[in-house]
Design a protein around this motif. Structure first.
Motif, PDB file in Angstrom:
ATOM      1  N   VAL A   1     -32.979 -31.902 -14.211  1.00 59.76           N
ATOM      2  CA  VAL A   1     -31.741 -32.403 -13.991  1.00 59.76           C
ATOM      3  C   VAL A   1     -32.462 -33.852 -13.957  1.00 59.76           C
ATOM      4  CG1 VAL A   1     -30.368 -32.913 -11.732  1.00 59.76           C
ATOM      5  CG2 VAL A   1     -30.570 -30.263 -12.410  1.00 59.76           C
TER       6      VAL A   1
ATOM      7  N   GLU B   1     -25.454 -23.097  -2.574  1.00 61.46           N
ATOM      8  CA  GLU B   1     -25.676 -24.205  -1.531  1.00 61.46           C
ATOM      9  C   GLU B   1     -25.057 -24.299  -0.686  1.00 61.46           C
ATOM     10  OE1 GLU B   1     -24.256 -27.588  -4.380  1.00 61.46           O
ATOM     11  OE2 GLU B   1     -24.821 -26.501  -5.891  1.00 61.46           O
TER      12      GLU B   1
ATOM     13  N   LYS C   1     -30.932 -37.842 -12.267  1.00 58.75           N
ATOM     14  CA  LYS C   1     -30.303 -38.255 -10.885  1.00 58.75           C
ATOM     15  C   LYS C   1     -30.713 -40.254 -11.637  1.00 58.75           C
ATOM     16  CE  LYS C   1     -29.466 -34.546  -8.306  1.00 58.75           C
ATOM     17  NZ  LYS C   1     -30.348 -33.793  -6.872  1.00 58.75           N
TER      18      LYS C   1
ATOM     19  N   ILE D   1     -29.916 -21.847  -8.161  1.00 62.21           N
ATOM     20  CA  ILE D   1     -29.396 -21.932  -6.402  1.00 62.21           C
ATOM     21  C   ILE D   1     -28.835 -20.468  -6.740  1.00 62.21           C
ATOM     22  CG2 ILE D   1     -27.448 -23.034  -5.350  1.00 62.21           C
ATOM     23  CD1 ILE D   1     -28.261 -25.820  -7.061  1.00 62.21           C
TER      24      ILE D   1
ATOM     25  N   GLU E   1     -35.041 -33.657 -11.703  1.00 59.25           N
ATOM     26  CA  GLU E   1     -35.654 -33.001 -10.603  1.00 59.25           C
ATOM     27  C   GLU E   1     -35.718 -31.928 -12.084  1.00 59.25           C
ATOM     28  OE1 GLU E   1     -32.671 -34.248  -6.955  1.00 59.25           O
ATOM     29  OE2 GLU E   1     -33.071 -32.806  -7.506  1.00 59.25           O
TER      30      GLU E   1
ATOM     31  N   TYR F   1     -22.315 -40.487  -6.995  1.00 58.65           N
ATOM     32  CA  TYR F   1     -20.998 -40.010  -5.812  1.00 58.65           C
ATOM     33  C   TYR F   1     -20.257 -38.060  -6.001  1.00 58.65           C
ATOM     34  CZ  TYR F   1     -17.302 -42.088  -7.574  1.00 58.65           C
ATOM     35  OH  TYR F   1     -15.862 -42.940  -7.565  1.00 58.65           O
ATOM     36  N   ASP F   2     -20.210 -38.056  -5.596  1.00 62.06           N
ATOM     37  CA  ASP F   2     -19.631 -36.490  -6.120  1.00 62.06           C
ATOM     38  C   ASP F   2     -19.878 -36.013  -7.166  1.00 62.06           C
ATOM     39  OD1 ASP F   2     -18.475 -36.404  -3.922  1.00 62.06           O
ATOM     40  OD2 ASP F   2     -16.014 -36.939  -4.298  1.00 62.06           O
ATOM     41  N   GLY F   3     -21.132 -35.620  -7.494  1.00 54.99           N
ATOM     42  CA  GLY F   3     -21.418 -35.678  -8.357  1.00 54.99           C
ATOM     43  C   GLY F   3     -21.581 -36.675  -9.776  1.00 54.99           C
ATOM     44  N   LYS F   4     -20.946 -37.378 -10.141  1.00 53.97           N
ATOM     45  CA  LYS F   4     -21.135 -38.593 -10.841  1.00 53.97           C
ATOM     46  C   LYS F   4     -22.364 -39.262 -10.281  1.00 53.97           C
ATOM     47  CE  LYS F   4     -16.046 -39.450 -10.620  1.00 53.97           C
ATOM     48  NZ  LYS F   4     -15.970 -38.462  -9.329  1.00 53.97           N
TER      49      LYS F   4
ATOM     50  N   PHE G   1     -29.515 -26.592  -1.166  1.00 47.72           N
ATOM     51  CA  PHE G   1     -29.750 -25.141  -2.266  1.00 47.72           C
ATOM     52  C   PHE G   1     -31.270 -24.462  -1.767  1.00 47.72           C
ATOM     53  CE2 PHE G   1     -30.431 -28.503  -5.634  1.00 47.72           C
ATOM     54  CZ  PHE G   1     -28.684 -29.067  -5.302  1.00 47.72           C
TER      55      PHE G   1
ATOM     56  N   ASN H   1     -31.611 -31.020  -0.604  1.00 46.16           N
ATOM     57  CA  ASN H   1     -30.203 -32.003  -1.821  1.00 46.16           C
ATOM     58  C   ASN H   1     -31.014 -32.805  -1.750  1.00 46.16           C
ATOM     59  OD1 ASN H   1     -29.675 -32.800  -4.404  1.00 46.16           O
ATOM     60  ND2 ASN H   1     -27.940 -31.735  -3.586  1.00 46.16           N
TER      61      ASN H   1
ATOM     62  N   LEU I   1     -34.694 -28.128 -12.581  1.00 46.39           N
ATOM     63  CA  LEU I   1     -33.320 -27.477 -12.457  1.00 46.39           C
ATOM     64  C   LEU I   1     -33.070 -26.247 -11.380  1.00 46.39           C
ATOM     65  CD1 LEU I   1     -30.247 -27.022 -13.482  1.00 46.39           C
ATOM     66  CD2 LEU I   1     -31.524 -25.866 -14.960  1.00 46.39           C
TER      67      LEU I   1
END
Ligand code: ADP
Length: 384
Positions: free
Chosen positions: A148, A189, A150, A186, A181, A156-159, A258, A268, A183
């Protein structure tokens, strides 16, 4: 009288969005004096605060000038000018959360390093300067797919988050300094909101569980209480209390976890402010997260976090395909359902997936609340 003095303090909120609005509403019953700073008083908090200062929360002068005559300055968004907050703190103004921790939390790389250094469980990670460096690390075998990516700052909010599964995905990586990160597999959440005051008292709300819409990959419902074993609940709450003490934060800290299929709980990310995962507390707990934040930053005794009723929270998002002046279709049908509490943020313009409000659905039976939440989701369309 110390009690009266605490209530007479001037409180400044940096940010005037929906979280600022809900903080201002929570301040009403105790008649606290709240001011907010944001671009325009047409923003959600505008009509609910004592004073609204129009300015840019990323600008040093605007934040400094806003804060200098306040007793306590707090935030409703992380991406504010922390240097100005540091200066205010130096001049004797109470700033919660403390700007040093805010600077760590604003940067996902520093946040992960913090968990690693302090021994909090979190997924494995590495930090890279940008997509080229990540590509080179993949080529040399230093990291392997899937992972992943990032962005360290500004997401924010997954963006700002991208799952990289195939060599093809490497071509569309996000720009700038990034975390890579592991993966995580999960199972659920979860989120816990915890509060602390200057006297050192801490109190956690029950864990909530996020359910995702598999097509949109967006949080669909938030369930309270989470459907987890008591020992996981206990662990999630105690880790939250340890985290808020390590960060030395007063007010709220929201922790997203997670839970893996083997029962491991991984941190997270955190947010040092009221959080989307605590909106249900307004209707379903003895004390709302917003009142609790105010109690925390004013060093008042923290309120009970007991649940009054199981609840489901659903974000009310702008319907895909509509941008413009918001129209709420199906409101009457939603209001007719027992236990549905609508919270509209008063944003003039709707856009696809913009958070325009939320609904908290109460029912003694969580499964019934989920069914009602699905009804709300089907009935209510926010169009233009
Ligand atoms: P944001 O701050 O934008 O909300 P998050 O770190 O919460 O970003 O990530 C958004 C979502 O992406 C998470 O809710 C989760 O579903 C997924 N995700 C994030 N990190 C991982 C990971 N390491 N492994 C698997 N899924 C992840």
């Amino acid at each position: 009288m110390a009690e009266k003095a605490a209530l007479n303090k001037k409180i400044g909120i940096v940010g005037g969005g929906q979280l600022g609005k809900m903080l201002a509403i929570a301040a009403g019953p105790m008649h606290l004096q709240i001011s907010a700073l944001d671009k325009t008083k047409d923003f959600p908090a505008g009509p609910f605060v004592h004073e609204f200062f129009e300015g840019d929360f990323k600008d040093y002068d605007d934040v400094y000038n806003f804060g200098k005559d306040k007793d306590v300055v707090t935030i409703e968004i992380e991406h504010v000018n922390a240097e100005a907050l540091m200066q205010l703190q130096k001049e004797g103004i109470k700033v919660h959360p403390n700007p040093e921790s805010l600077n760590i939390i604003k940067d996902k790389g520093l946040q992960k390093q913090f968990y690693q250094e302090k021994g909090f469980p979190t997924s494995g990670f590495k930090i890279y300067e940008g997509p080229e460096a990540i590509q080179a690390a993949v080529t040399s075998g230093e990291i392997t797919l899937p992972f992943v990516q990032k962005m360290c700052r500004g997401g924010y909010d997954g963006k700002g988050v991208k799952v990289i599964k195939t060599p093809e995905d490497l071509k569309s990586m996000l720009p700038g300094e990034s975390l890579v990160e592991d993966l995580v597999d999960i199972d659920k959440e979860l989120a816990v909101i915890v509060a602390r005051n200057e006297s050192g008292e801490t109190k956690a709300f029950n864990a909530v569980e996020m359910t995702f819409n598999p097509e949109a990959n967006l949080v669909e419902f938030l369930l309270c209480p989470a459907r987890i074993a008591p020992e996981i609940e206990e662990k999630a709450e105690s880790l939250a209390e340890e985290l808020i003490c390590e960060f030395d934060i007063c007010g709220l800290l929201a922790i997203e976890y997670f839970l893996t299929p083997s029962g491991e709980l991984l941190v997270n990310e955190v947010a040092p402010r009221p959080h989307n995962s605590g909106h249900h507390t307004i209707d379903s707990c003895y004390t709302s997260q917003f009142e609790q934040h105010l109690r925390g930053v004013l060093n008042l005794p923290l309120g009970s976090t007991r649940i009054k009723s199981p609840a489901v929270m659903v974000n009310l998002l702008g319907t895909e395909g509509f941008t413009g002046s918001a129209i709420y279709e199906g409101l009457d049908n939603c209001l007719a359902i027992e236990g549905v509490n609508l919270h509209l943020y008063g944003k003039e313009v709707t856009k696809p997936f913009r958070k325009m409000g939320h609904a908290t659905i109460l029912d003694d039976d969580l499964d019934q609340a989920i069914l009602k939440a699905k009804k709300v989701q089907n009935e209510l369309r926010i169009i233009a």
